[in-house]
Design a protein around this motif. Sequence first.
Motif, PDB file in Angstrom:
ATOM      1  N   LYS A  80      28.171  29.787  37.321  1.00 32.73           N
ATOM      2  CA  LYS A  80      29.240  29.243  38.154  1.00 32.73           C
ATOM      3  C   LYS A  80      28.659  28.185  39.079  1.00 32.73           C
ATOM      4  N   ASN A  81      29.349  27.069  39.138  1.00 30.55           N
ATOM      5  CA  ASN A  81      28.916  25.958  39.988  1.00 30.55           C
ATOM      6  C   ASN A  81      27.454  25.587  39.749  1.00 30.55           C
ATOM      7  N   GLY A  82      27.085  25.572  38.482  1.00 29.26           N
ATOM      8  CA  GLY A  82      25.782  25.072  38.101  1.00 29.26           C
ATOM      9  C   GLY A  82      24.617  26.027  38.178  1.00 29.26           C
ATOM     10  N   ARG A  83      24.878  27.325  38.374  1.00 28.75           N
ATOM     11  CA  ARG A  83      23.750  28.261  38.404  1.00 28.75           C
ATOM     12  C   ARG A  83      24.174  29.614  37.826  1.00 28.75           C
ATOM     13  N   LYS A  84      23.183  30.344  37.326  1.00 22.80           N
ATOM     14  CA  LYS A  84      23.438  31.658  36.744  1.00 22.80           C
ATOM     15  C   LYS A  84      23.806  32.652  37.843  1.00 22.80           C
ATOM     16  N   VAL A  85      24.901  33.404  37.607  1.00 24.03           N
ATOM     17  CA  VAL A  85      25.340  34.375  38.608  1.00 24.03           C
ATOM     18  C   VAL A  85      25.335  35.807  38.101  1.00 24.03           C
ATOM     19  N   SER A  86      25.439  36.007  36.778  1.00 26.86           N
ATOM     20  CA  SER A  86      25.451  37.379  36.254  1.00 26.86           C
ATOM     21  C   SER A  86      25.182  37.371  34.754  1.00 26.86           C
ATOM     22  N   ALA A  87      24.820  38.541  34.242  1.00 26.41           N
ATOM     23  CA  ALA A  87      24.589  38.711  32.803  1.00 26.41           C
ATOM     24  C   ALA A  87      25.841  39.265  32.142  1.00 26.41           C
ATOM     25  N   ALA A  88      26.168  38.743  30.973  1.00 29.04           N
ATOM     26  CA  ALA A  88      27.342  39.206  30.236  1.00 29.04           C
ATOM     27  C   ALA A  88      26.966  40.077  29.044  1.00 29.04           C
ATOM     28  N   MET A 175      29.566  27.776  26.223  1.00 29.83           N
ATOM     29  CA  MET A 175      30.936  27.311  26.416  1.00 29.83           C
ATOM     30  C   MET A 175      31.121  27.007  27.894  1.00 29.83           C
ATOM     31  N   GLN A 176      31.713  25.872  28.216  1.00 30.03           N
ATOM     32  CA  GLN A 176      32.029  25.556  29.593  1.00 30.03           C
ATOM     33  C   GLN A 176      33.539  25.589  29.793  1.00 30.03           C
ATOM     34  N   ALA A 177      33.965  25.790  31.011  1.00 29.35           N
ATOM     35  CA  ALA A 177      35.385  25.836  31.323  1.00 29.35           C
ATOM     36  C   ALA A 177      35.601  25.223  32.710  1.00 29.35           C
ATOM     37  N   THR A 178      36.793  24.659  32.906  1.00 25.12           N
ATOM     38  CA  THR A 178      37.120  24.040  34.186  1.00 25.12           C
ATOM     39  C   THR A 178      38.532  24.417  34.620  1.00 25.12           C
ATOM     40  N   SER A 179      38.790  24.296  35.914  1.00 25.06           N
ATOM     41  CA  SER A 179      40.124  24.541  36.457  1.00 25.06           C
ATOM     42  C   SER A 179      40.900  23.241  36.648  1.00 25.06           C
ATOM     43  N   ASN A 181      41.654  21.163  34.169  1.00 30.18           N
ATOM     44  CA  ASN A 181      42.296  20.839  32.894  1.00 30.18           C
ATOM     45  C   ASN A 181      41.650  19.622  32.225  1.00 30.18           C
ATOM     46  N   GLY A 182      40.385  19.399  32.552  1.00 31.04           N
ATOM     47  CA  GLY A 182      39.623  18.326  31.922  1.00 31.04           C
ATOM     48  C   GLY A 182      38.200  18.786  31.670  1.00 31.04           C
ATOM     49  N   ILE A 183      37.571  18.225  30.630  1.00 29.49           N
ATOM     50  CA  ILE A 183      36.217  18.618  30.256  1.00 29.49           C
ATOM     51  C   ILE A 183      35.322  17.381  30.189  1.00 29.49           C
ATOM     52  N   GLN A 184      34.152  17.481  30.833  1.00 30.95           N
ATOM     53  CA  GLN A 184      33.147  16.437  30.739  1.00 30.95           C
ATOM     54  C   GLN A 184      32.114  16.824  29.670  1.00 30.95           C
ATOM     55  N   THR A 185      31.632  15.844  28.936  1.00 35.26           N
ATOM     56  CA  THR A 185      30.590  16.108  27.947  1.00 35.26           C
ATOM     57  C   THR A 185      29.355  16.676  28.636  1.00 35.26           C
ATOM     58  N   ALA A 186      28.798  17.740  28.072  1.00 33.19           N
ATOM     59  CA  ALA A 186      27.638  18.395  28.690  1.00 33.19           C
ATOM     60  C   ALA A 186      26.652  18.803  27.615  1.00 33.19           C
ATOM     61  N   ASP A 187      25.409  19.043  28.041  1.00 30.17           N
ATOM     62  CA  ASP A 187      24.387  19.538  27.128  1.00 30.17           C
ATOM     63  C   ASP A 187      23.578  20.621  27.847  1.00 30.17           C
ATOM     64  N   PHE A 188      22.407  20.977  27.284  1.00 30.06           N
ATOM     65  CA  PHE A 188      21.630  22.093  27.832  1.00 30.06           C
ATOM     66  C   PHE A 188      20.566  21.659  28.844  1.00 30.06           C
ATOM     67  N   SER A 192      22.623  18.640  33.429  1.00 26.25           N
ATOM     68  CA  SER A 192      23.979  18.776  32.901  1.00 26.25           C
ATOM     69  C   SER A 192      24.572  20.144  33.226  1.00 26.25           C
ATOM     70  N   LEU A 193      23.801  21.207  32.991  1.00 24.93           N
ATOM     71  CA  LEU A 193      24.300  22.552  33.306  1.00 24.93           C
ATOM     72  C   LEU A 193      24.556  22.701  34.805  1.00 24.93           C
ATOM     73  N   GLY A 194      23.781  21.989  35.613  1.00 22.41           N
ATOM     74  CA  GLY A 194      23.945  22.067  37.052  1.00 22.41           C
ATOM     75  C   GLY A 194      25.254  21.489  37.546  1.00 22.41           C
ATOM     76  N   GLN A 195      25.962  20.753  36.692  1.00 14.12           N
ATOM     77  CA  GLN A 195      27.225  20.142  37.078  1.00 14.12           C
ATOM     78  C   GLN A 195      28.440  20.896  36.543  1.00 14.12           C
TER      79      GLN A 195
END
Length: 207
Positions: A80-88, A175-179, A181-188, A192-195
């Motif tokens: 969340k918000n560019g950093r790991k918060v929990s394990a799934a 998988m990335q998700a946003t609130s 309703n738009g998606i920016q191109t991202a990589d690993f 990029s993950l930080g955004q």
Amino acid sequence: MRLKACLLILLLLVIGCSSGTQATAPGGKPRPAQMKLTPIDLFEGDAAKFKLFLGPMTGAFQLAYEGDKPNVSLDIDIWKNGRKVSAAGAMGDLFYYPGEQKGSHEVELVISIDAVTIEGKNRFSTIKVGIVGQAGSSLSTFTIPWDEKLTARGLLQDAEPRSFTADRPVHVFGMQATSSNGIQTADFSPESLGQTEWALVFTLRFE
């Protein structure tokens, strides 16, 4: 004659030591395996019909190694918000094979993520990870809560094969998700993950 024999023995010793150095890393430890990840198009040609069952948030790749068998696990983490918060969730020993059986040096992984709504209950997402290898196939399912504010989703996956060494964590799917309703191109990449606003990241870890 004795001098020539001594020189020959010394030469053989040097060659033997050089070969041993190439087979091990500094400190005398075995060199880590070389890994190769190759994306797989699950829905190519007539297979496109299976997308109705697996859903659009689905991807697959082949994972192969050269050298000694690595002990590799797959971690599933929520960011969340560019950093790991929990394990799934997590899966261990992807190249497992029973007993003394000699295993294959490659496996295929299929990952599907789908949001589900049950009347009277909160919305959640199911994560399915299928592994196909010489020892057979397996399917694992994980469940995580889903924030209904996240209205747009997009996959994070490789478009081309890549190679890496089995000595550090490597992100391989997501998988990335946003609130918004738009998606920016991202990589690993860390930048990029930080955004990302929200992401589900699959990471290989080696022991």
